[in-house]
Design an enzyme around this catalytic site. Structure first.
Site, PDB file in Angstrom:
ATOM      1  N   TYR A   1      -8.397   2.605   3.974  1.00 17.87           N
ATOM      2  CA  TYR A   1      -7.009   2.122   4.009  1.00 17.87           C
ATOM      3  C   TYR A   1      -6.903   0.865   4.866  1.00 17.87           C
ATOM      4  O   TYR A   1      -6.305  -0.138   4.448  1.00 17.87           O
ATOM      5  CB  TYR A   1      -6.092   3.209   4.554  1.00 17.87           C
ATOM      6  CG  TYR A   1      -4.656   2.758   4.737  1.00 17.87           C
ATOM      7  CD1 TYR A   1      -3.733   2.907   3.707  1.00 17.87           C
ATOM      8  CD2 TYR A   1      -4.215   2.191   5.932  1.00 17.87           C
ATOM      9  CE1 TYR A   1      -2.411   2.486   3.859  1.00 17.87           C
ATOM     10  CE2 TYR A   1      -2.905   1.767   6.090  1.00 17.87           C
ATOM     11  CZ  TYR A   1      -2.004   1.922   5.054  1.00 17.87           C
ATOM     12  OH  TYR A   1      -0.716   1.501   5.211  1.00 17.87           O
TER      13      TYR A   1
ATOM     14  N   MET B   1       0.812  -1.205   0.000  1.00 18.82           N
ATOM     15  CA  MET B   1       0.000   0.000   0.000  1.00 18.82           C
ATOM     16  C   MET B   1       0.854   1.267   0.000  1.00 18.82           C
ATOM     17  O   MET B   1       0.523   2.254  -0.664  1.00 18.82           O
ATOM     18  CB  MET B   1      -0.917   0.006   1.230  1.00 18.82           C
ATOM     19  CG  MET B   1      -2.012  -1.050   1.204  1.00 18.82           C
ATOM     20  SD  MET B   1      -3.284  -0.699  -0.027  1.00 18.82           S
ATOM     21  CE  MET B   1      -3.954   0.840   0.613  1.00 18.82           C
ATOM     22  N   GLU B   2       1.949   1.240   0.758  1.00 18.76           N
ATOM     23  CA  GLU B   2       2.721   2.458   0.965  1.00 18.76           C
ATOM     24  C   GLU B   2       3.698   2.771  -0.164  1.00 18.76           C
ATOM     25  O   GLU B   2       3.952   3.945  -0.443  1.00 18.76           O
ATOM     26  CB  GLU B   2       3.480   2.373   2.296  1.00 18.76           C
ATOM     27  CG  GLU B   2       2.580   2.321   3.526  1.00 18.76           C
ATOM     28  CD  GLU B   2       1.785   3.601   3.729  1.00 18.76           C
ATOM     29  OE1 GLU B   2       2.107   4.622   3.106  1.00 18.76           O
ATOM     30  OE2 GLU B   2       0.822   3.563   4.522  1.00 18.76           O
ATOM     31  N   SER B   3       4.266   1.758  -0.785  1.00 17.29           N
ATOM     32  CA  SER B   3       5.272   2.045  -1.814  1.00 17.29           C
ATOM     33  C   SER B   3       5.247   1.070  -2.977  1.00 17.29           C
ATOM     34  O   SER B   3       6.217   0.983  -3.718  1.00 17.29           O
ATOM     35  CB  SER B   3       6.676   2.030  -1.184  1.00 17.29           C
ATOM     36  OG  SER B   3       7.033   0.723  -0.769  1.00 17.29           O
TER      37      SER B   3
END
Length: 427
Positions: free
Chosen positions: A341, A155-157
């Site tokens: 999220y 999700m983050e990168s």
């Protein structure tokens, strides 16, 4: 036209700000002329552009000088300040991103379509195989499942492929100078300077998002100081390039934020006909056994997970899927305080482990309300006596509670979900 932004020397700022500013103004004009000679701006004179940038950059230099006083008082050394602020620059796109608020929002199913896409799942399973030693070591040490760590990584990168390219020091200084969130930005900038001073990462490699989030799982500097771990034993906490450090740091954050080992984040459930939707507000908590006594069932008929403190969640209202969520779901919210999220992390982790996808269809016929429509909805609710708080165009708990009370007054399913139909009825 690309404008070249000047760089500043901390020592010069500290010793002689007025002289620096005079020289700096000439440098800006010269730099702008050079850039203009390469790419002449159509229908724009230099006289109308350079002075505004020069005045701003002079104020930015004064802000850096003032901030440096606070940094010294916080224990930041002259060597660190010199390293951090030698070459500091104002980044216009940071303030543009900070001030931009999208008029149109996304539905939860649209968000999940991309967050838990087949491509992301397949890539995640491949990357998880490659990173197994680091992920499994972190999972064993902190009690957080490998798939949860991999899901946050994705999700983050996008599993480390997109960590951002904006210098963290410059981004935070820009945000602090811009002033909308100056106190927050100053605290993050002090933390970033401490990271440099500790030797965890060179200044040139400390890059991330426009908001100052860094590394493969996007830690803010204050969170880095609190939770980052040197898992590979090289003396540095490297969440940019060391997978052991990335995974251990992420797992440490979750563990210290309340992750309960051995418990699931939640799962999709089926509500019985006539279920009181006022109970499914995501806030009311009771043991899973109590929910089962009210007729809540798992999708496959198996017993509900043994959660002692569970809530029911209807992210798309009564017409969409329902989920039972426990303490670990709320822990994911501490990583990013967005229901969409947290749900995406849980469902992506489930998919990475070859678990089931969401079975209940999403109500894709419903249209997401824009910010201005949510503002109108909040205003109309307040006018009718259903207090939604100060109208701001962002639907939160107060807005959902007001919608539930309004729906209840009309004998409608009180799911708290904002729809165009509901707005039209209110108007």
């Amino acid at each position: 036209m690309q404008t070249t932004h000047p760089r500043f020397s901390l020592s010069a700022i500290s010793r002689l700000v007025p002289a620096l500013l005079a020289v700096f103004a000439l440098a800006v004009c010269a730099t702008t002329l050079s850039a203009s000679a390469q790419t002449p701006p159509p229908n724009t004179s230099l006289a109308s552009v350079a002075p505004a940038d020069t005045e701003r950059d002079q104020r930015f230099a004064r802000w850096i000088a003032d901030f440096s006083i606070s940094a010294r008082a916080a224990g930041i050394s002259e060597a660190t300040l010199q390293s951090a602020f030698e070459g500091i620059r104002f980044i216009p796109r940071v303030t543009q991103a900070d001030g931009a608020q999208a008029e149109f929002t996304r539905t939860v199913w649209d968000y999940l379509d991309s967050a838990v896409s087949a491509q992301r799942v397949i890539r995640g399973q491949d990357r998880l195989l490659e990173a197994r030693p680091a992920v499994d070591a972190a999972a064993a040490r902190y009690g957080v499942p490998a798939e949860i760590l991999a899901a946050i990584w994705g999700m983050e990168s996008n599993y480390g492929s997109n960590t951002g390219d904006i210098p963290t020091i410059d981004a935070l200084a820009t945000l602090g100078f811009e002033g909308r969130r100056e106190a927050w930005a100053r605290s993050q900038l002090i933390a970033a300077l401490k990271i440099l001073q500790n030797g965890d990462i060179p200044r040139a490699q400390m890059v991330g998002s426009w908001a100052g989030a860094m590394g493969q799982t996007q830690f803010l500097p204050t969170n880095f100081l609190a939770y980052a771990v040197d898992a590979d034993g090289d003396g540095r906490r490297d969440i940019w390039g060391s997978l052991p450090d990335v995974m251990a740091s992420t797992a440490n954050f979750l563990a210290r934020s309340g992750w309960q080992a051995g418990q699931p984040w939640g799962q999709e459930v089926r509500l019985p006909p006539g279920f009181d939707l006022l109970l499914a507000d995501g806030e009311q908590r009771r043991p899973a056994s109590a929910w089962a006594a009210l007729g809540v069932q798992s999708m496959d008929g198996a017993p509900l997970p043994a959660l002692a403190d569970a809530a029911l969640l209807l992210p798309a209202g009564a017409r969409g899927p329902a989920f039972i969520v426990g303490p670990n779901f709320r822990t994911i919210l501490r990583y990013n305080n967005s229901t969409s999220y947290a749900l995406a992390v849980g469902l992506l982790a489930q998919a990475l482990a070859n678990g089931p996808a969401v079975q209940t269809p999403w109500p894709r016929e419903l249209q997401a309300l824009s910010r201005s429509q949510v503002l109108a909805l909040q205003t109309a609710l307040n006018v009718r006596g259903f207090d939604s708080g100060m109208p701001d165009g962002v639907g939160g708990p107060a807005t959902r509670g007001a919608i539930r009370r309004y729906q209840q007054s009309l004998g409608l399913p009180a799911d708290g979900y904002p729809t165009l139909e509901l707005l039209q009825r209110l108007q």
